[in-house]
Design a protein around this motif. Structure first.
Motif, short mmCIF file in Angstrom:
data_model
loop_
_atom_site.label_atom_id
_atom_site.label_comp_id
_atom_site.label_asym_id
_atom_site.label_seq_id
_atom_site.Cartn_x
_atom_site.Cartn_y
_atom_site.Cartn_z
N MET A 1 6.83 -1.31 15.82
CA MET A 1 7.33 -2.16 14.75
C MET A 1 8.86 -2.09 14.75
O MET A 1 9.44 -1.01 14.70
CB MET A 1 6.79 -1.69 13.40
CG MET A 1 7.11 -2.62 12.26
SD MET A 1 6.39 -2.08 10.70
CE MET A 1 4.65 -2.25 11.04
N ALA A 6 10.69 -4.87 9.85
CA ALA A 6 10.09 -4.04 8.80
C ALA A 6 10.92 -4.07 7.52
O ALA A 6 10.37 -4.07 6.41
CB ALA A 6 9.95 -2.61 9.31
N ASP A 9 10.15 -7.08 5.58
CA ASP A 9 8.88 -6.92 4.88
C ASP A 9 9.04 -6.05 3.63
O ASP A 9 8.47 -6.35 2.58
CB ASP A 9 7.84 -6.30 5.82
CG ASP A 9 7.37 -7.26 6.89
OD1 ASP A 9 7.65 -8.46 6.76
OD2 ASP A 9 6.72 -6.80 7.84
N LEU A 34 5.88 4.33 8.92
CA LEU A 34 5.56 3.27 9.88
C LEU A 34 6.06 3.59 11.27
O LEU A 34 5.95 2.78 12.19
CB LEU A 34 6.16 1.95 9.40
CG LEU A 34 5.79 1.59 7.95
CD1 LEU A 34 6.70 0.51 7.42
CD2 LEU A 34 4.33 1.16 7.87
N LEU A 183 -7.22 -5.77 12.03
CA LEU A 183 -6.82 -5.18 10.75
C LEU A 183 -8.00 -4.71 9.91
O LEU A 183 -7.83 -3.88 9.01
CB LEU A 183 -5.97 -6.17 9.95
CG LEU A 183 -4.46 -6.13 10.22
CD1 LEU A 183 -3.87 -4.78 9.81
CD2 LEU A 183 -4.11 -6.45 11.66
N VAL A 186 -8.40 -1.03 9.95
CA VAL A 186 -7.24 -0.37 9.35
C VAL A 186 -7.36 -0.32 7.83
O VAL A 186 -7.24 0.74 7.20
CB VAL A 186 -5.93 -1.09 9.76
CG1 VAL A 186 -4.73 -0.50 9.01
CG2 VAL A 186 -5.72 -1.00 11.26
N THR A 201 0.86 2.42 3.90
CA THR A 201 1.01 2.18 5.33
C THR A 201 0.02 1.14 5.84
O THR A 201 0.39 0.23 6.60
CB THR A 201 0.80 3.50 6.10
OG1 THR A 201 1.75 4.47 5.63
CG2 THR A 201 1.01 3.29 7.59
N ALA A 202 -1.23 1.22 5.38
CA ALA A 202 -2.23 0.24 5.81
C ALA A 202 -1.89 -1.15 5.31
O ALA A 202 -2.00 -2.14 6.04
CB ALA A 202 -3.61 0.66 5.31
N GLN A 205 0.99 -2.65 7.29
CA GLN A 205 0.53 -3.18 8.58
C GLN A 205 -0.15 -4.53 8.40
O GLN A 205 0.03 -5.45 9.21
CB GLN A 205 -0.42 -2.19 9.24
CG GLN A 205 0.23 -0.91 9.72
CD GLN A 205 -0.79 0.07 10.27
OE1 GLN A 205 -1.37 0.87 9.55
NE2 GLN A 205 -1.02 -0.01 11.56
N HIS A 208 2.61 -7.12 7.50
CA HIS A 208 3.47 -7.32 8.66
C HIS A 208 2.79 -8.20 9.70
O HIS A 208 3.41 -9.11 10.28
CB HIS A 208 3.82 -5.95 9.27
CG HIS A 208 4.85 -6.01 10.34
ND1 HIS A 208 6.20 -6.13 10.08
CD2 HIS A 208 4.74 -5.98 11.70
CE1 HIS A 208 6.87 -6.15 11.21
NE2 HIS A 208 6.01 -6.07 12.21
N ALA A 209 1.50 -7.96 9.94
CA ALA A 209 0.77 -8.75 10.93
C ALA A 209 0.55 -10.18 10.46
O ALA A 209 0.61 -11.13 11.26
CB ALA A 209 -0.58 -8.08 11.24
#
Length: 260
Positions: A1, A6, A9, A34, A183, A186, A201-202, A205, A208-209
């Motif tokens: 990442m 990041a 985000d 991350l 995902l 995750v 954190t999950a 992600q 971000h995706a």
């Protein structure tokens, strides 16, 4: 990442609603889970300042960085498109822009990225279309110092076929299915007893995706899309888990901000 991505985000999903500013130490703490190291965070901040996205400030006696008005506008528009389970009504018209592409390859790429972000797709070099008329278009071309012509038009023909020339919908659908497949495990691991840091954190992600689709999916009207549309299922998946993980993620962000 990447640290710069990041940071966008972090500011867009968490700090924008908290005044749009944070101490450097808190930003480092927020990106550490991350896998983004402190030197990379500081380098990314410096670049974002030079690019006009962040400006230096002081928060409770500590050095920090806040969003510029330009960044705030960009993040607000992004947020409106990320949380998009319901679709807008379309009047059947297309917004078309025509321009001479910049000579510099770098400038051409920068302008193309900006147009894609705002929901435009290329029919030919220098000819782009969108089903939505964005008020940001004059700013996009002013920042690139490129003259353009703009038309509101009705396509008399197979508009679904025209749209398929500007956007690779089969590839986009494949990427949406891949997003859900990657995902799901995750976010599926995060339950009620999970530490806030892990939920944050999950969720990060996940966001971000999903944010990547801002540059490839203009949110086409449903009548121009294949049925069923994989993007609708992916958006529903995203909305459900982003909302479920939000309280725990917000608690972790608050803890990081208050400890600095």
């Amino acid at each position: 990442m990447k640290a710069r991505s990041a940071l966008f985000d972090i500011y867009g999903d968490h700090l924008r609603a908290r005044g749009g500013a944070a101490p450097v130490a808190a930003l480092v703490d927020l990106l550490e889970p991350l896998g983004v190291k402190a030197p990379a965070v500081r380098t990314a901040i410096s670049r974002m300042v030079k690019q006009g996205w962040l400006t230096a400030c002081h928060i409770r006696g500590h050095r920090g960085y806040s969003l510029t008005p330009r960044a705030t506008r960009r993040l607000d528009e992004a947020a409106a498109r990320i949380y998009r389970t319901s679709r807008r009504d379309w009047d059947g018209k297309l917004d078309m822009v025509m321009f001479a592409p910049p000579v510099s390859r770098q400038e051409r790429g920068r302008l193309a990225d900006a147009l894609r972000f705002h929901g435009y797709g290329p029919l030919a070099p220098g000819t782009w279309i969108s089903p939505w008329r964005t008020p940001a278009l004059p700013t996009v071309f002013a920042e690139s110092d490129v003259a353009y012509d703009r038309f509101t038009t009705v396509h008399h023909g197979n508009t679904k076929a025209l749209v398929a020339r500007a956007w690779d919908l089969e590839e986009l659908a494949r990427r949406y299915r891949e997003f859900v497949a990657e995902l799901e495990p995750v976010v599926g691991l995060i339950g009620g007893g999970t530490p806030d840091r892990d939920a944050y954190t999950a969720r990060f992600q996940l966001v971000h995706a999903f944010r990547v689709f801002l540059f490839s999916d203009p949110g086409l009207p449903s009548r121009l899309l294949p049925t069923p549309w994989a993007g609708s299922a992916a958006a529903a998946f995203f909305d459900a888990h982003a909302a479920r993980l939000r309280p725990a993620a917000d608690r972790f962000v608050h803890e990081c901000l208050m400890s600095r």
